[in-house]
Design a protein around this motif. Structure first.
Motif, PDB file in Angstrom:
ATOM      1  N   HIS A   1      44.283  46.836  33.417  1.00 48.80           N
ATOM      2  CA  HIS A   1      43.850  48.130  33.929  1.00 48.80           C
ATOM      3  C   HIS A   1      42.647  47.931  34.846  1.00 48.80           C
ATOM      4  O   HIS A   1      41.685  47.271  34.476  1.00 48.80           O
ATOM      5  CB  HIS A   1      43.457  49.055  32.776  1.00 48.80           C
ATOM      6  N   CYS A   2      42.745  48.511  36.040  1.00 50.17           N
ATOM      7  CA  CYS A   2      41.667  48.379  37.008  1.00 50.17           C
ATOM      8  C   CYS A   2      41.221  49.775  37.399  1.00 50.17           C
ATOM      9  O   CYS A   2      42.053  50.662  37.581  1.00 50.17           O
ATOM     10  CB  CYS A   2      42.197  47.619  38.221  1.00 50.17           C
ATOM     11  N   GLU A   3      39.917  49.947  37.509  1.00 52.70           N
ATOM     12  CA  GLU A   3      39.400  51.275  37.852  1.00 52.70           C
ATOM     13  C   GLU A   3      39.891  51.723  39.217  1.00 52.70           C
ATOM     14  O   GLU A   3      40.107  52.894  39.468  1.00 52.70           O
ATOM     15  CB  GLU A   3      37.872  51.260  37.828  1.00 52.70           C
ATOM     16  N   THR A   4      40.056  50.773  40.113  1.00 52.05           N
ATOM     17  CA  THR A   4      40.491  51.115  41.464  1.00 52.05           C
ATOM     18  C   THR A   4      42.005  51.170  41.589  1.00 52.05           C
ATOM     19  O   THR A   4      42.551  52.103  42.167  1.00 52.05           O
ATOM     20  CB  THR A   4      39.969  50.064  42.474  1.00 52.05           C
ATOM     21  N   CYS A   5      42.672  50.164  41.062  1.00 51.98           N
ATOM     22  CA  CYS A   5      44.117  50.055  41.300  1.00 51.98           C
ATOM     23  C   CYS A   5      44.963  50.704  40.209  1.00 51.98           C
ATOM     24  O   CYS A   5      46.176  50.795  40.347  1.00 51.98           O
ATOM     25  CB  CYS A   5      44.537  48.597  41.419  1.00 51.98           C
ATOM     26  N   GLY A   6      44.357  51.116  39.088  1.00 48.22           N
ATOM     27  CA  GLY A   6      45.169  51.621  37.982  1.00 48.22           C
ATOM     28  C   GLY A   6      45.794  50.467  37.234  1.00 48.22           C
ATOM     29  O   GLY A   6      45.298  49.337  37.295  1.00 48.22           O
TER      30      GLY A   6
ATOM     31  N   PRO B   1      39.380  39.918  35.606  1.00 45.99           N
ATOM     32  CA  PRO B   1      39.409  40.578  36.926  1.00 45.99           C
ATOM     33  C   PRO B   1      40.793  41.142  37.253  1.00 45.99           C
ATOM     34  O   PRO B   1      41.806  40.622  36.793  1.00 45.99           O
ATOM     35  CB  PRO B   1      39.037  39.461  37.904  1.00 45.99           C
ATOM     36  N   CYS B   2      40.788  42.188  38.041  1.00 45.04           N
ATOM     37  CA  CYS B   2      42.050  42.788  38.483  1.00 45.04           C
ATOM     38  C   CYS B   2      42.796  41.800  39.371  1.00 45.04           C
ATOM     39  O   CYS B   2      42.228  41.273  40.315  1.00 45.04           O
ATOM     40  CB  CYS B   2      41.763  44.075  39.245  1.00 45.04           C
ATOM     41  N   PRO B   3      44.053  41.526  39.099  1.00 42.19           N
ATOM     42  CA  PRO B   3      44.808  40.553  39.899  1.00 42.19           C
ATOM     43  C   PRO B   3      44.993  41.029  41.335  1.00 42.19           C
ATOM     44  O   PRO B   3      45.246  40.218  42.232  1.00 42.19           O
ATOM     45  CB  PRO B   3      46.164  40.474  39.209  1.00 42.19           C
ATOM     46  N   SER B   4      44.826  42.329  41.534  1.00 48.00           N
ATOM     47  CA  SER B   4      45.104  42.862  42.854  1.00 48.00           C
ATOM     48  C   SER B   4      43.836  42.904  43.716  1.00 48.00           C
ATOM     49  O   SER B   4      43.799  42.330  44.803  1.00 48.00           O
ATOM     50  CB  SER B   4      45.714  44.251  42.676  1.00 48.00           C
ATOM     51  N   CYS B   5      42.747  43.539  43.236  1.00 46.35           N
ATOM     52  CA  CYS B   5      41.546  43.687  44.069  1.00 46.35           C
ATOM     53  C   CYS B   5      40.397  42.805  43.615  1.00 46.35           C
ATOM     54  O   CYS B   5      39.330  42.815  44.222  1.00 46.35           O
ATOM     55  CB  CYS B   5      41.094  45.148  44.087  1.00 46.35           C
ATOM     56  N   LYS B   6      40.626  42.046  42.536  1.00 44.03           N
ATOM     57  CA  LYS B   6      39.627  41.129  41.970  1.00 44.03           C
ATOM     58  C   LYS B   6      38.418  41.856  41.378  1.00 44.03           C
ATOM     59  O   LYS B   6      37.460  41.228  40.938  1.00 44.03           O
ATOM     60  CB  LYS B   6      39.127  40.080  42.991  1.00 44.03           C
TER      61      LYS B   6
HETATM   62 ZN    ZN Z   1      42.217  46.493  41.028  1.00 47.38          ZN
END
Ligand code: ZN
Ligand code: ANZ
Length: 816
Positions: A453-458, A497-502
């Motif tokens: 779960h990422c705050e930015t990417c969901g 870390p988020c795999p998408s936006c780090k």
């Molecule tokens: Zn993210």
């Protein structure tokens, strides 16, 4: 002497040394994939009921081997999930340790029974090499939008401290621990199995080799319902209430509308509602009740009127009251109903209680008025009775329905739907009972859901090359009860870390339900060590579908719905090539205790197979369990029955020790036995196969039997009693394992009866029929004919001019 211990040891060793049961990948041979539902390795170990199904598949497997098939008959462990975890908690051992120990024990027990399992293909759902692919499947579903997060209230077991799917409930209680289920709103991963509802239903037609009872249960579980969506405008508002009805024909009798207490419109309407406080109290009150508690026909209906709100019946233009009541479910249809008390039982009892108008709009069909025959009169009388009983729930002809009066229910629905559609306030609609699959558990012992779960990417899927997401080793794996899994407490594991936006991310801490690993395991047996893909395409095309699947009836709607769904999903992404995973399905009947009760520690009636095998031998256990009764029936254990089978095997053993190798005539009785036993195994009639073998021994024991025929007979015995059969086969001087020999085929010519009916004609007129040996000669037939009563009457003193003989049919005697 039948020394079962000695021969079991001997052959177990030889079979394992020669790798007799290793499945080959020789794809030139025709294949048979024969599968058992794999067990949860529980701490109690096996009781004699567990292996019943495995014995049946083992018998079929052995026959198929001998018939020249390449047979896959594997075994593995469904070891994640609540049973394993609850056991571990009870015994204060880590689930991993407990599972390992239990598997060893189970395996030991199974090996004693003498199965053909190829253990090099053993799988274990808790093995990271395995669950890597369970997680991979989840990621594919996530990518396709089939796995989503939901905040709907779900079933919550207060004792197991986890959310559950509808499939995990039994009569509103937890299927595992029998606690009453509550409703609890919480974040959940849900799988959109409903997207496959129609396909799951339609493809039942393909399952021609499944038992009807299981197919019916699947149909009922999916619960397809054809009806109409109708919008009821709220008279003092811009909104409308949309209802789902299967009986639009009754709409002139709709005298109020009911919303489910959880209906989202309620909060919008709230400012207009005059009795707000009471309404909120009622909603609070119903929150904890489960669907089953709410919808039971006998349960007293409760509800509350929304004062200050009323709806408009689109057909009558009447203003009608709006209620909320918990007999309407939020999760079915639109969560709102048009209530027709004159024609629906639940609406009827609600209307009685709250003094609402009951308007009759359907009468029994016209045939009751103009009876044409006795049947019609009876039907008419029955209808009269129903009309008397105030609530007539069947179809019929419309009354009190404006210009639809006189039209039949069916016709009226069509016309009314047409009108609604034209007006843009309604349409045809199909709904299903099947709900989306609540897929997360707030427990430790399951596959981690591979999401970050990422705050930015969901929510972001864990990249495939980082699979498996390993279940971390922890000290405290007890459920927290807060709605969070114990994994949530391991900060260093959760933070990633988020795999998408780090950017900063957090791992999903819910785990998968135990049904996950069992939804696709049959694929992995075909290719258990593949690290590149879930299953190699060539192997998939060769081995799939499973030819025969055997397991408990309790899985008719759980595992078998999930696995069919999962398979269809995998087909949609090209992993498998068949529509359905399991071609032929049998359910195994329970083995009850000697006291006719379900075997359980509580009754002290559990029978341990190890003990039976020690005293009577594995062959006796196997043959007895197949002899107990029809395979799918539940039957009670009987020590007398077991002893009977043991005696039979001793008799066979004795017979073959004394047997001399005598050349004998072809033995018709043996060929009938071959035919019957083969057909019976094929059709799962194991009990009659065993009795056929017994009859043959009783009839033939004192007669001569050639070595070939003796070998054929042992081959028939071999699937049931592999140890004894292998021993006797060797004793007869045969080379190699009996299981690499060829299954006997009945000589069709010998299947006919030994006796026939011979027609006796005298001067071409039928005078008599005689029962004679099938191979009777012309001379013998003539002698018989002359000597019978009729023969004497017509032939005495006559001169026989000619005799016509048609073997096996007729004898015609021509006189002067
Ligand atoms: Zn993210
Ligand atoms: C009016 C009506 C009149 C109905 C009548 C039945 C008989 P099946 O066949 O199971 O699909 N219904 C719709 N949504 C509901 C919900 N969320 N909770 C409880 N009941 C609901 O049942 C469809 C019928 O169940 C619908 O048709 C509706 O009542 C009710 F004489 O509409 B009927």
């Amino acid at each position: 002497m039948f020394d079962h211990k000695k021969i079991e040891e001997k052959w177990k060793k030889k079979w394992s040394e020669s790798e007799l049961y290793k499945t080959s990948e020789n794809q030139d041979k025709p294949k048979q994939y024969i599968l058992d539902m794999f067990p949860y390795p529980s701490g109690e170990g096996l009781h004699v009921g567990h292996p019943k199904g495995y014995i049946a598949t083992d018998i079929v497997s052995r026959m198929r081997m001998m018939q020249g098939f390449n047979v896959l008959h594997p075994m593995g462990w469904d070891a994640f999930g609540l049973p394993a975890e609850n056991y571990a908690l009870k015994t204060k051992t880590h689930p991993k340790t407990a599972v390992k120990k239990n598997i060893e024990h189970f395996k030991q027990q199974l090996e004693k029974i003498g199965f053909t399992y190829d253990w090099s293909r053993e799988i274990n759902t808790t093995d990271p090499k395995y669950y890597r692919w369970t997680q991979w499947c989840f990621l594919q579903m996530f990518k396709k939008g089939l796995a989503y997060e939901s905040y709907e209230p779900i079933n919550w077991c207060p004792s197991c401290k986890t959310g559950l799917a509808n499939e995990d409930l039994e009569g509103g209680r937890c299927e595992r621990c029998d606690s009453e289920i509550e409703r609890k709103p919480m974040r959940q991963w849900v799988i959109k199995i409903t997207e496959y509802a129609e396909q799951l239903l339609q493809d039942i037609k393909q399952l021609t080799e499944w038992e009807d009872s299981i197919k019916d249960m699947q149909r009922a579980w999916i619960g397809r319902s054809e009806g109409t969506l109708v919008k009821f405008p709220i008279s003092n508002f811009k909104f409308s209430i949309e209802v789902f009805t299967t009986r639009l024909d009754t709409i002139y009798g709709c005298t109020y509308v009911v919303l489910a207490p959880e209906h989202e419109l309620i909060s919008t309407l709230l400012p207009e509602i005059k009795n707000q406080k009471e309404v909120q109290k009622y909603i609070e009150h119903t929150k904890k009740k489960t669907d089953l508690l709410r919808t039971g026909i006998q349960k007293e209906k409760t509800g509350i009127r929304l004062e200050g709100v009323s709806a408009l019946n689109p057909f009558t233009q009447e203003e009608i009251p709006v209620f909320i009541a918990d007999y309407v479910l939020g999760s079915y249809g639109t969560g709102a109903v048009m209530a027709v008390p004159a024609h629906d039982e639940r609406d009827f009892s609600f209307a009685k209680k709250y003094n609402l108008p009951i308007r009759k709009t359907i009468t029994p069909p016209a045939l009751a008025v103009f009876p044409r025959n006795a049947n019609d009169i009876a039907a008419g009388a029955a209808h009269e009775l129903r009309v008397e009983s105030e609530c007539y729930t069947l179809e019929g002809d419309l009354v009190n329905s404006d210009h639809y009066s006189g039209v039949s229910s069916q016709k009226a629905r069509e016309k009314m739907t047409e009108w609604l559609t034209q007006q843009g306030i309604g349409e045809k609609k199909v709904t299903y009972r099947l709900r989306d699959w609540v897929f997360s558990r707030q427990r430790y012992w399951g596959e981690p859901i591979p999401i970050i779960h990422c705050e930015t990417c969901g929510p972001v899927g864990v990249p495939e090359d980082q699979l498996p997401v390993l279940l971390p080793e922890i000290e405290h794996y007890e459920p927290t009860g807060t709605g969070e899994s114990p994994l949530a407490a391991i900060t260093e594991w959760v933070t990633i870390p988020c795999p998408s936006c780090k950017g900063p991310g957090k791992r999903e801490t819910n785990t998968m339900p135990q049904w996950a690993g069992s939804s696709w395991y049959y694929l992995r047996y075909c290719d258990p060590d593949n690290i590149k893909t879930l299953i190699d395409q060539k192997k998939e095309t060769y081995w799939l579908p499973v030819d025969l699947y055997v397991g408990g009836a309790e899985h008719a709607t759980r595992h078998l719905i999930y696995a069919r769904f999962w398979h269809k999903f995998l087909k949609s992404i090209g992993v498998v090539s068949t529509d359905e995973p399991f071609k032929r399905l049998y359910h195994v009947g329970l083995i009850m205790g000697e006291d006719n009760r379900k075997m359980s520690k509580r009754w002290g009636n559990v029978i341990n197979p190890d003990e039976i095998i020690g005293r009577f031998g594995a062959d006796t256990l196997r043959m007895y369990e197949m002899f107990m009764g029809p395979f799918s029936n539940s039957t009670s254990w009987s020590t007398d029955g077991l002893v009977g089978v043991r005696r039979f095997l001793e008799r066979v053993d004795n017979w073959f020790s004394e047997l001399k190798n005598i050349k004998s005539q072809p033995n018709p009785s043996l060929h009938k036995t071959i035919q019957k036993v083969t057909d019976d195994i094929e059709n799962f009639h194991f009990n009659t196969a065993v009795s056929t073998l017994m009859i043959f021994v009783n009839e033939t024991r004192t007669k001569e039997l050639s070595k070939e025929d003796a070998s054929s007979f042992i081959k028939l015995l071999a699937p049931f009693c592999p140890f004894l059969a292998e021993e006797l086969y060797e004793r007869l001087g045969n080379q190699g394992s009996i299981f690499t020999s060829t299954w006997p085929v009945a000589d069709k010519n010998l299947l006919q009866d030994a006796h026939i009916t011979l027609v006796i004609q005298i001067n071409s007129k039928v005078r008599e029929t005689l029962t004679v040996d099938v191979n009777i000669s012309k001379e013998d037939a003539l002698a018989l004919a002359k000597n019978c009563e009729i023969g004497k009457k017509w032939l005495d003193g006559k001169n026989i001019k000619n005799v016509i003989f048609v073997p096996k049919k007729l004898l015609n005697i021509i006189t002067d």
